[in-house]
Write an enzyme that holds these catalytic residues in place. Structure first.
Site, short mmCIF file in Angstrom:
data_model
loop_
_atom_site.label_atom_id
_atom_site.label_comp_id
_atom_site.label_asym_id
_atom_site.label_seq_id
_atom_site.Cartn_x
_atom_site.Cartn_y
_atom_site.Cartn_z
N LYS A 119 2.17 10.60 8.47
CA LYS A 119 1.04 9.69 8.26
C LYS A 119 0.49 9.28 9.62
CE LYS A 119 0.19 5.25 5.86
NZ LYS A 119 0.87 4.23 5.01
N SER A 126 -1.19 3.43 0.72
CA SER A 126 -2.05 3.90 1.78
C SER A 126 -1.69 5.29 2.33
CB SER A 126 -2.04 2.90 2.95
OG SER A 126 -0.74 2.77 3.51
N SER A 151 3.05 1.68 -0.42
CA SER A 151 2.17 2.69 0.18
C SER A 151 2.76 4.09 0.23
CB SER A 151 1.76 2.26 1.59
OG SER A 151 0.87 1.18 1.54
#
Length: 483
Positions: free
Chosen positions: A88, A163, A187
């Site tokens: 990420k 996210s 997330s």
């Protein structure tokens, strides 16, 4: 062709970490071949998915070649040796931008590796690049950012959640089998749930956040999002452990998480608490039925299943929202004051309420968290090994569910992940099938602090009975013309 070396039976992107590792160690496959296959698949499919912010092709192929040389020389660095992975875009990788999907960080190039990246490299892993995220790991599926939002591989009309949105999309589409994301209120588990993958939020302090963006100091967790439970176990073994650079980490032994995966669940004590979701009209019937089916499977395999009554969900939710908002505002305050118009609209609207939280309110929230953690241990984990509950109440949201301003009214409470970010217990999202609309559904397995091995053991048993690892989303066109 590399596929021919696997007997023509399994495409390279369908190989698990263990399966690929066996072929790498036998010499039937090279890391360069495995990496090139992944890079080609990214080039073919990602123009429509937008899962990657940046692909580091040259570095990946160079590290794959080193991994091959090491194996030939008898240097085996562990379960991730020669295996491609992606991070990420909140984790630093030296020489590569860490953008947080924000204009405010577009030109920030990392000077050193995050601990997660350093450990994966030391374990022989091959980094493919950086994955799309909601801005600063909190914003939303926004079109007003410098990068387009990731798409759900199962349907371009649906959001992959966030996210860690790029992580969920990339794993489900078979671009990469192992990613690492962050989870502050869901997330990692949310994208795993909505994309049909496995997402683990380890115990608070199990994985270092050094060199990763800090959203909420006391709620941030870092962990793998992968295609199978065993892949999660392999990745966690490499990235977990105390880190002097991150005082949040705990100096607790890291076990071999793969060792107990085939031990079954006979004799384990399993708690369930349908009061949080079963009577809520927002919860899809297929999800309630799926959880009930999973509990029945565990019972048939020799586990003892019992119902418990948890503290009200709303208390966990309110506590977590106060803490996250206050800490997020603190971490972004300077940018909010200096460059308010540089934020995406959703990010600004989600973070600014933290400005109105008084210190006394935050201290009360911390005290409520201590009380909730104690109550969860007394209610569940003093007598049970795991808790089975929902992860989300509905399948992935439509893009049209998101209006111009936050929050979207239809999504008020669709995820039930924040309680265990508040308490810090390990929690895993496991896919268990599909709803009538064709989108993935799953459940959540929660364990005692630092007992990820038990969570993974239960997840492996359910995956063997209910999993559909052979089923992938339809491959999108690569024109990038979706919703």
């Amino acid at each position: 062709m590399a596929e021919e070396r696997t007997g023509g039976r399994t495409a390279l992107h369908e190989l698990s970490v263990q399966e690929a590792g066996m072929l790498l160690r036998s010499g039937e496959l090279t890391s360069v071949e495995l990496t090139r296959h992944a890079l080609d698949r990214i080039a073919l499919l990602d123009p429509a998915l937008h899962a990657f912010i940046q692909v580091t092709e040259e570095t990946a192929l160079r590290r794959a070649a080193v991994a091959d040389r090491d194996l030939r020389a008898g240097r085996d660095r562990g379960p991730m040796h020669g295996i491609p992975y992606a991070l990420k875009d909140i984790f630093d990788v030296a020489g590569v931008p860490t953008t947080n999907a924000s204009r405010l960080r577009a030109d920030r190039v990392a000077r050193a590796d995050s601990t997660v990246e350093r450990r994966l490299q030391a374990g022989g892993g091959v980094g493919l690049g950086k994955l799309t995220t909601f801005e600063f790991a909190i914003g939303g599926p926004s079109f007003d950012l410098p990068v387009p939002p990731a798409r759900n591989p199962w349907s371009e009309q649906h959001v992959p959640s966030g996210s860690s949105s790029g992580s969920g999309a990339a794993v489900a589409a078979g671009l990469v089998r192992v990613t690492v994301g962050s989870d502050t209120s869901g997330s990692t588990r949310g994208p795993a749930f909505h994309c049909g993958a496995v997402g683990l939020k380890p115990t608070y302090g199990r994985v270092s956040g050094h060199g990763a963006w800090t959203l909420s100091q006391t709620m941030d967790h870092f962990g793998p999002l992968t295609w199978t439970v065993a892949d999660t176990a392999a990745a966690l073994r490499v990235i977990a452990g105390a880190d002097p650079a991150d005082p949040r980490t705990a100096d607790i032994e890291v076990p071999d998480y793969t060792a107990a995966l085939d031990r079954g669940v006979a004799g384990l004590r399993v708690a369930s608490s349908p009061g949080w979701y079963a009577e809520d009209p927002m919860t899809m019937p297929e999800i309630v039925t799926g959880v009930e089916q999973a509990l029945g499977v565990l019972d048939s395999l020799g586990a003892r299943v019992e119902q418990v009554t948890l503290p009200p969900y709303e208390v966990f939710n309110a506590c977590g929202r106060v803490i996250c908002a206050a800490e997020a505002f603190s971490n972004l305050e300077d940018d909010l004051r200096r460059h308010p118009r540089s934020f995406g609209r959703y990010t600004y609207q989600r973070v600014m309420p933290g400005a109105g939280i008084a210190a006394s309110d935050l201290m009360r929230a911390y005290e409520v968290r201590r009380r909730l953690t104690r109550q969860l241990d007394e209610t569940v984990f003093d007598r049970h090994d795991v808790l089975i509950t929902v992860c989300g109440q509905t399948t992935a949201a439509l893009w049209s569910d998101f209006p111009a301003d936050w929050p979207p009214p239809k999504l008020a409470n669709d995820m039930q992940t924040i309680p265990f970010s508040v308490t810090g217990h390990p929690a895993l999202s496991l896919p268990i099938g599909f709803a009538a609309n064709g989108l993935p559904i799953g459940l959540q397995i929660v364990g005692r602090a630092f007992e990820e091995a038990t969570v993974l053991r239960v997840a492996a048993a359910l995956e063997a009975e209910l999993g559909q690892r052979h089923r992938r989303p339809p491959e999108p066109d690569n024109t990038g013309t979706g919703a």
